[in-house]
Design a protein around this motif. Structure first.
Motif, mmCIF file in Angstrom:
data_model
loop_
_atom_site.group_PDB
_atom_site.id
_atom_site.type_symbol
_atom_site.label_atom_id
_atom_site.label_comp_id
_atom_site.label_asym_id
_atom_site.label_seq_id
_atom_site.Cartn_x
_atom_site.Cartn_y
_atom_site.Cartn_z
ATOM 1 N N VAL A 172 -45.445 -5.359 23.615
ATOM 2 C CA VAL A 172 -45.408 -5.522 22.167
ATOM 3 C C VAL A 172 -44.979 -6.953 21.847
ATOM 4 O O VAL A 172 -44.007 -7.470 22.410
ATOM 5 N N HIS A 173 -45.727 -7.587 20.979
ATOM 6 C CA HIS A 173 -45.491 -8.977 20.605
ATOM 7 C C HIS A 173 -44.094 -9.164 20.026
ATOM 8 O O HIS A 173 -43.602 -8.320 19.267
ATOM 9 N N GLY A 211 -43.181 -11.034 17.739
ATOM 10 C CA GLY A 211 -43.221 -11.098 16.277
ATOM 11 C C GLY A 211 -43.140 -9.723 15.645
ATOM 12 O O GLY A 211 -42.535 -9.559 14.580
ATOM 13 N N VAL A 212 -43.726 -8.729 16.284
ATOM 14 C CA VAL A 212 -43.643 -7.354 15.788
ATOM 15 C C VAL A 212 -42.204 -6.862 15.915
ATOM 16 O O VAL A 212 -41.640 -6.273 14.976
ATOM 17 N N ILE A 213 -41.596 -7.126 17.064
ATOM 18 C CA ILE A 213 -40.201 -6.737 17.285
ATOM 19 C C ILE A 213 -39.295 -7.437 16.278
ATOM 20 O O ILE A 213 -38.423 -6.817 15.660
ATOM 21 N N SER A 214 -39.535 -8.732 16.075
ATOM 22 C CA SER A 214 -38.735 -9.499 15.113
ATOM 23 C C SER A 214 -38.915 -8.970 13.699
ATOM 24 O O SER A 214 -37.956 -8.940 12.913
ATOM 25 N N THR A 215 -40.122 -8.553 13.358
ATOM 26 C CA THR A 215 -40.377 -8.001 12.024
ATOM 27 C C THR A 215 -39.596 -6.712 11.817
ATOM 28 O O THR A 215 -39.028 -6.487 10.740
ATOM 29 N N PHE A 248 -34.175 -10.564 22.787
ATOM 30 C CA PHE A 248 -35.045 -9.567 23.411
ATOM 31 C C PHE A 248 -34.372 -9.125 24.709
ATOM 32 O O PHE A 248 -34.119 -9.944 25.585
ATOM 33 N N LEU A 249 -34.086 -7.834 24.846
ATOM 34 C CA LEU A 249 -33.309 -7.343 25.974
ATOM 35 C C LEU A 249 -34.136 -6.603 27.020
ATOM 36 O O LEU A 249 -33.785 -6.607 28.188
ATOM 37 N N ARG A 250 -35.206 -5.950 26.609
ATOM 38 C CA ARG A 250 -36.099 -5.196 27.500
ATOM 39 C C ARG A 250 -37.528 -5.348 27.006
ATOM 40 O O ARG A 250 -37.757 -5.488 25.813
ATOM 41 N N PRO A 251 -38.489 -5.237 27.924
ATOM 42 C CA PRO A 251 -39.883 -5.246 27.450
ATOM 43 C C PRO A 251 -40.173 -3.970 26.657
ATOM 44 O O PRO A 251 -39.613 -2.908 26.935
ATOM 45 N N VAL A 252 -41.037 -4.096 25.660
ATOM 46 C CA VAL A 252 -41.429 -2.959 24.832
ATOM 47 C C VAL A 252 -42.928 -2.748 25.010
ATOM 48 O O VAL A 252 -43.715 -3.681 24.855
ATOM 49 N N THR A 253 -43.304 -1.520 25.359
ATOM 50 C CA THR A 253 -44.705 -1.150 25.540
ATOM 51 C C THR A 253 -44.938 0.207 24.882
ATOM 52 O O THR A 253 -43.999 0.829 24.363
ATOM 53 N N ILE A 254 -46.156 0.690 24.959
ATOM 54 C CA ILE A 254 -46.454 2.035 24.459
ATOM 55 C C ILE A 254 -45.579 3.062 25.181
ATOM 56 O O ILE A 254 -45.111 4.030 24.587
ATOM 57 N N ALA A 255 -45.313 2.826 26.461
ATOM 58 C CA ALA A 255 -44.474 3.743 27.249
ATOM 59 C C ALA A 255 -43.029 3.789 26.742
ATOM 60 O O ALA A 255 -42.299 4.735 27.063
#
Length: 174
Positions: A86-87, A89-93, A122-129
């Motif tokens: 997940v980008h 920018g999406v996380i920041s939004t 950002f502490l962990r990667p974010v994905t669909i999973a």
């Protein structure tokens, strides 16, 4: 010579600039008579259109209380960056929305605010999973002219995946 508008002038002319959707314009005056939490409730309950960015990204499950607002998002491929997560920018939004709405929820009628900064970790990667994301914002300190807010973003297993702090400027509508 170009006319330079101050921040308050720019915000008071947002409708003229085309930055507000046509569906929001008729109710802006009515919303201005409410305090910030009542404004958010009107949006959450569907009595007033939400921000277009919420629809664009798929933000939902808004709620909370004065000084603490949450929002959720189901990650989708459309949110991904080229490296397969997940980008940012999406996380920041998400973080900005929860923190800023928490400040918004403390406004008296006639008060407005704008974000001055946003610091994201950002502490962990974010994905669909990662599953459904929940972002929880809260006001740390609210003064007369500024407010400090924070937000935490959790994955479906309640692991903290990102954190942010934001400073907002508070001012009187003209």
């Amino acid at each position: 010579m170009a006319l330079t508008l101050g921040l308050v002038d720019r915000l008071s002319k947002v409708g003229e600039a085309g930055c507000v959707t046509e569906t929001q314009m008729p109710d802006i005056a009515a919303l201005a008579e409410l305090d910030g939490f009542a404004q958010l409730e009107a949006i959450f309950m569907g009595g007033h259109p939400g921000a277009p960015i919420a629809e664009t990204l798929g933000l939902d499950a808004f709620g909370g209380e004065p000084g603490a607002i949450h929002v959720e998002l189901e990650p989708q491929l459309k949110h991904y960056n080229p490296i397969g997560s997940v980008h940012g920018g999406v996380i920041s939004t998400l973080l900005d929305t929860a923190a800023a709405c928490s400040v918004h929820s403390t406004l008296a009628p006639g008060e407005r605010y704008t974000s001055l900064d946003l610091s994201v970790k950002f502490l962990r990667p974010v994905t669909i999973a990662s599953g459904r994301l929940r972002c929880e914002g809260s006001v740390v300190q609210r003064g007369r002219r500024t407010a400090l807010a924070q937000a935490q973003l959790y994955d479906a297993d309640r692991r903290l995946v990102a954190h942010a702090t934001s400073t907002c400027m508070i001012f009187q509508a003209e």
